[in-house]
Design a protein around this motif. Structure first.
Motif, short mmCIF file in Angstrom:
data_model
loop_
_atom_site.label_atom_id
_atom_site.label_comp_id
_atom_site.label_asym_id
_atom_site.label_seq_id
_atom_site.Cartn_x
_atom_site.Cartn_y
_atom_site.Cartn_z
N TYR A 152 0.84 -1.19 0.00
CA TYR A 152 0.00 0.00 0.00
C TYR A 152 0.88 1.24 0.00
CZ TYR A 152 0.98 0.00 5.04
OH TYR A 152 1.60 -0.01 6.26
N ARG A 212 1.40 5.01 1.79
CA ARG A 212 1.07 5.84 2.94
C ARG A 212 1.38 7.28 2.57
NH1 ARG A 212 1.55 3.82 8.30
NH2 ARG A 212 -0.50 3.13 7.69
N ARG A 242 1.51 11.47 3.65
CA ARG A 242 1.73 12.39 4.78
C ARG A 242 1.36 13.80 4.35
NH1 ARG A 242 7.50 11.70 7.40
NH2 ARG A 242 6.71 13.56 8.41
N TYR A 260 4.69 10.66 -0.16
CA TYR A 260 4.12 9.32 -0.16
C TYR A 260 5.24 8.30 -0.05
CZ TYR A 260 -0.13 11.54 -1.91
OH TYR A 260 -1.24 12.32 -2.06
N LYS A 303 10.07 0.15 2.66
CA LYS A 303 9.44 1.46 2.50
C LYS A 303 10.28 2.28 1.55
CE LYS A 303 7.80 1.32 7.23
NZ LYS A 303 7.85 1.91 8.55
N SER A 340 -2.15 5.42 -6.66
CA SER A 340 -3.18 6.29 -6.09
C SER A 340 -4.31 5.50 -5.47
CB SER A 340 -3.74 7.23 -7.16
OG SER A 340 -2.76 8.11 -7.61
N ARG A 344 -4.10 2.84 -3.86
CA ARG A 344 -3.65 2.17 -2.64
C ARG A 344 -3.21 3.12 -1.55
NH1 ARG A 344 -4.39 -0.44 -6.60
NH2 ARG A 344 -4.75 -2.66 -6.62
N VAL A 345 -3.55 4.40 -1.67
CA VAL A 345 -3.16 5.39 -0.66
C VAL A 345 -4.03 5.20 0.58
CG1 VAL A 345 -3.07 7.84 -0.08
CG2 VAL A 345 -2.33 7.06 -2.33
N ARG A 346 -3.38 5.17 1.73
CA ARG A 346 -4.09 5.07 3.03
C ARG A 346 -3.86 6.34 3.81
NH1 ARG A 346 -2.69 -0.89 5.41
NH2 ARG A 346 -3.64 -2.08 3.76
#
Length: 154
Positions: A114, A116, A118, A124, A137, A150, A152-154
């Protein structure tokens, strides 16, 4: 994770993952010290390592979405720990141990990976969890956020 003692062993596992997820796979091989990524260090016409072995490097591309490519490097220092460069939708994940490559690809294809985001500082990261509490990461520049990333952005 099983130990993948050679580039060919890693390719066998990647081919089975491609079949498992119904993906096309394209593989290109570079065999010999003069053909691998360390071409300039090998010298002219030198194909074997000093120990007499032929280094084997491979580049693998998976079809479909997400776009995944894997460059499997030969074991240069003889310790049995070869690395790979995995690229997911243009995001490069360098220095992945060859033994972790199958778990990494499975994690991406199965939907565990995914992104992430900020707010401050804005940015990202692609996050790829692997079995055994190992996580990769990688920073993603905002201009390269593809539709797959996009989603899979959490």
């Amino acid at each position: 994770m099983e130990h993948l003692h050679s580039t060919e062993a890693a390719l066998t596992v990647l081919r089975s993952i491609a079949r498992e997820y119904s993906r096309e796979i394209e593989v290109s091989h570079d065999i010999g010290a003069d053909q691998t990524s360390r071409r300039t260090a090998a010298g002219v016409g030198v194909t074997a390592d000093p120990d007499g072995s032929l280094p084997h490097e491979a580049f693998v591309e998976f079809g479909g979405s997400p776009r995944i490519s894997v460059r499997l490097y030969p074991d240069d220092d003889g310790d049995g720990d070869a690395d790979a460069l995995i690229t997911v939708e243009g995001v490069e994940c360098p220095d992945v141990p060859r033994d972790s490559v199958p778990a990494f690809v499975r994690s991406v294809l199965s939907g565990l990976a995914y992104v992430r985001g900020r707010r401050f500082p804005p940015g990202y990261r692609l996050i790829v969890p692997l079995p055994g509490d190992e996580t990769y990461k990688e920073f993603i520049p905002m201009v390269t956020l593809t539709p797959w990333l996009s989603a899979r952005v959490r």
